[in-house]
Design an enzyme around this catalytic site. Structure first.
Site, PDB file in Angstrom:
ATOM      1  N   GLY A  16       0.832  -1.201   0.000  1.00  0.00           N
ATOM      2  CA  GLY A  16       0.000   0.000   0.000  1.00  0.00           C
ATOM      3  C   GLY A  16       0.862   1.245   0.000  1.00  0.00           C
ATOM      4  N   ASP A  43      -2.775   4.153   3.558  1.00  0.00           N
ATOM      5  CA  ASP A  43      -2.687   4.142   5.031  1.00  0.00           C
ATOM      6  C   ASP A  43      -2.569   5.570   5.551  1.00  0.00           C
ATOM      7  OD1 ASP A  43      -1.868   2.323   7.581  1.00  0.00           O
ATOM      8  OD2 ASP A  43      -0.720   4.197   7.594  1.00  0.00           O
ATOM      9  N   TYR A  48      -2.300  12.191  11.419  1.00  0.00           N
ATOM     10  CA  TYR A  48      -1.518  12.725  10.291  1.00  0.00           C
ATOM     11  C   TYR A  48      -2.117  14.023   9.741  1.00  0.00           C
ATOM     12  CZ  TYR A  48       0.331   7.890  10.116  1.00  0.00           C
ATOM     13  OH  TYR A  48       0.874   6.666  10.409  1.00  0.00           O
ATOM     14  N   LYS A  73      -6.530   5.444  11.701  1.00  0.00           N
ATOM     15  CA  LYS A  73      -6.167   5.041  13.082  1.00  0.00           C
ATOM     16  C   LYS A  73      -6.699   6.059  14.079  1.00  0.00           C
ATOM     17  CE  LYS A  73      -1.757   3.706  10.979  1.00  0.00           C
ATOM     18  NZ  LYS A  73      -1.371   4.758  10.027  1.00  0.00           N
ATOM     19  N   HIS A 106      -3.878   3.366  17.364  1.00  0.00           N
ATOM     20  CA  HIS A 106      -2.571   3.822  16.884  1.00  0.00           C
ATOM     21  C   HIS A 106      -1.429   3.505  17.856  1.00  0.00           C
ATOM     22  CE1 HIS A 106      -0.866   7.141  14.038  1.00  0.00           C
ATOM     23  NE2 HIS A 106       0.076   6.289  14.342  1.00  0.00           N
TER      24      HIS A 106
HETATM   25  P1  NDP Z   1       9.398   4.843   5.088  1.00  0.00           P
HETATM   26  O1  NDP Z   1      10.302   3.891   5.754  1.00  0.00           O
HETATM   27  O2  NDP Z   1       8.361   4.385   4.123  1.00  0.00           O
HETATM   28  O3  NDP Z   1      10.373   5.875   4.363  1.00  0.00           O
HETATM   29  C1  NDP Z   1       9.929   6.999   3.682  1.00  0.00           C
HETATM   30  C2  NDP Z   1      11.183   7.752   3.210  1.00  0.00           C
HETATM   31  O4  NDP Z   1      11.829   7.020   2.171  1.00  0.00           O
HETATM   32  C3  NDP Z   1      10.849   9.101   2.672  1.00  0.00           C
HETATM   33  O5  NDP Z   1      11.899   9.981   3.086  1.00  0.00           O
HETATM   34  C4  NDP Z   1      10.895   8.906   1.162  1.00  0.00           C
HETATM   35  O6  NDP Z   1      11.303  10.103   0.533  1.00  0.00           O
HETATM   36  C5  NDP Z   1      11.953   7.842   1.011  1.00  0.00           C
HETATM   37  N1  NDP Z   1      11.746   6.955  -0.145  1.00  0.00           N
HETATM   38  C6  NDP Z   1      10.582   6.345  -0.494  1.00  0.00           C
HETATM   39  N2  NDP Z   1      10.777   5.570  -1.584  1.00  0.00           N
HETATM   40  C7  NDP Z   1      12.085   5.692  -1.923  1.00  0.00           C
HETATM   41  C8  NDP Z   1      12.863   5.130  -2.954  1.00  0.00           C
HETATM   42  N3  NDP Z   1      12.355   4.268  -3.841  1.00  0.00           N
HETATM   43  N4  NDP Z   1      14.177   5.477  -3.019  1.00  0.00           N
HETATM   44  C9  NDP Z   1      14.714   6.339  -2.104  1.00  0.00           C
HETATM   45  N5  NDP Z   1      14.010   6.918  -1.111  1.00  0.00           N
HETATM   46  C10 NDP Z   1      12.701   6.579  -1.022  1.00  0.00           C
HETATM   47  O7  NDP Z   1       8.759   5.775   6.246  1.00  0.00           O
HETATM   48  P2  NDP Z   1       7.347   6.079   6.870  1.00  0.00           P
HETATM   49  O8  NDP Z   1       7.590   6.454   8.260  1.00  0.00           O
HETATM   50  O9  NDP Z   1       6.624   7.036   6.006  1.00  0.00           O
HETATM   51  O10 NDP Z   1       6.581   4.692   6.887  1.00  0.00           O
HETATM   52  C11 NDP Z   1       5.656   4.279   5.889  1.00  0.00           C
HETATM   53  C12 NDP Z   1       4.219   4.461   6.362  1.00  0.00           C
HETATM   54  O11 NDP Z   1       3.989   3.720   7.559  1.00  0.00           O
HETATM   55  C13 NDP Z   1       3.850   5.892   6.771  1.00  0.00           C
HETATM   56  O12 NDP Z   1       3.674   6.762   5.689  1.00  0.00           O
HETATM   57  C14 NDP Z   1       2.601   5.646   7.590  1.00  0.00           C
HETATM   58  O13 NDP Z   1       1.492   5.421   6.744  1.00  0.00           O
HETATM   59  C15 NDP Z   1       3.009   4.397   8.353  1.00  0.00           C
HETATM   60  N6  NDP Z   1       3.594   4.704   9.674  1.00  0.00           N
HETATM   61  C16 NDP Z   1       2.908   4.291  10.791  1.00  0.00           C
HETATM   62  C17 NDP Z   1       3.389   4.530  12.049  1.00  0.00           C
HETATM   63  C18 NDP Z   1       2.612   4.063  13.222  1.00  0.00           C
HETATM   64  O14 NDP Z   1       2.924   4.468  14.357  1.00  0.00           O
HETATM   65  N7  NDP Z   1       1.611   3.230  13.043  1.00  0.00           N
HETATM   66  C19 NDP Z   1       4.656   5.251  12.274  1.00  0.00           C
HETATM   67  C20 NDP Z   1       5.323   5.625  11.049  1.00  0.00           C
HETATM   68  C21 NDP Z   1       4.811   5.341   9.814  1.00  0.00           C
HETATM   69  P3  NDP Z   1      10.364  10.892  -0.525  1.00  0.00           P
HETATM   70  O15 NDP Z   1       9.005  11.032   0.045  1.00  0.00           O
HETATM   71  O16 NDP Z   1      11.086  12.215  -0.654  1.00  0.00           O
HETATM   72  O17 NDP Z   1      10.412  10.077  -1.786  1.00  0.00           O
END
Ligand code: NDP
Length: 277
Positions: A16, A43, A48, A73, A106
């Protein structure tokens, strides 16, 4: 797209798109691009502050509702039975939806038992199709599991090559709880995108490190929700169903596990104070 079948039979796409830290004024464009790239699983969370933008992108897409899987959440400030019922109503209003596919507690703080009773009734009323938790370590998960009627169907936890959660996954699997990864790229920490082990495996397949990480999660049966604001990365992260990692490659990635969070540990007093604050 591969699916994971939840305990009540609901099918959840194994890949997702996450929208944490996408500013509200960028989120409609990002989700529109993600839907155009093929994602059908989004998600979000009330915390958020971008549910309304997610809802606008969904409405504008014209994609039939039953082809989408939407998660949101409830935050700690709305734990407790009455507050969670109201929080869900507000989330649905902001999303412009009459139900979400997955509703998660959450954080394991505040009156999450009350929140859980609300989730059970939301499930019974058809306002949510599946219910689960997030950031629950096995002690909290087992405790909740033992004291509720409808068992949690999903646990969304930090999971990436530096914090692999194999023991947690075994516990969840024994309880019939699907494992969902957040922070699959560790948000780029520890130079993950140039890690030598991951880079060598990526080169061997003509894929990127990001694609190898997602493939590794998928082959472990873990749902992933990578976040990106860049359309080319959204497409890259979606293109992970045409190659397979070998057992040896899976084992080499296994050596990267540190057994610890790269962010913070939810079991510490500091985390309980900060998140409750
Ligand atoms: P991720 O581990 O998905 O990392 C996101 C980072 O990676 C961003 O800086 C993005 O940069 C970069 N990135 C994405 N794709 C690439 C690629 N192909 N090559 C290089 N860099 C890349 O972090 P998240 O914390 O966002 O985790 C994913 C999702 O999990 C969240 O968006 C959220 O929905 C959920 N989440 C839930 C939490 C909880 O407590 N339940 C806590 C944290 C996250 P850019 O955007 O500039 O491309």
């Amino acid at each position: 797209m591969d699916n994971v079948t939840l305990a009540n039979g609901v099918e959840m796409p194994i890949l997702g798109f996450g929208v944490f830290q996408i500013p509200p004024d960028e989120t409609e464009r990002a989700v529109t691009d993600a839907l155009a790239a093929g994602y059908r699983h989004i998600d979000t969370a009330e915390a958020y502050r971008n549910e309304a933008a997610v809802g606008r992108a969904i409405a504008a897409s014209g994609i039939p509702r039953d082809e989408l899987f939407v998660t949101t959440k409830v935050w700690i400030s709305h734990a407790g039975e009455a507050a969670t019922l109201e929080a869900c109503r507000r989330s649905l209003e902001r999303l412009g939806l009459d139900h979400v596919d997955l509703y998660l507690v959450h954080q394991p703080f505040g009156d999450y038992y009350g929140a859980w009773r609300a989730m059970e009734s939301l499930l019974g009323d058809g306002l949510v199709r599946a219910i689960g938790v997030s950031n629950f370590y096995p002690d909290r998960l087992v405790d909740l599991h033992q004291h509720v009627d409808v068992k949690p169907m999903v646990n969304q936890i930090e999971t990436h090559p530096f914090f692999q959660r194999a023991d947690d996954q075994a516990e969840m699997s024994a309880l019939g709880v699907a494992h969902e990864s957040w922070g699959g790229f560790a948000e780029g920490r520890n130079d993950i995108f140039t890690n030598v082990v991951l880079s060598a495996i990526a080169d061997a397949h003509g894929k990127s490190v990001a694609q190898v990480i997602l493939r590794w999660l998928i082959q472990r049966g873990i749902v992933s929700i990578p976040k990106s604001v860049h359309p080319e990365r959204m497409a890259e992260n979606f293109d992970v169903f045409d190659f397979t990692l070998t057992d040896d490659e899976m084992a080499r990635i296994g050596t990267l596990d540190t057994g610890a969070s790269v962010f913070f540990d939810h079991r510490t007093a500091a985390a309980a104070r900060r998140l409750n604050g």
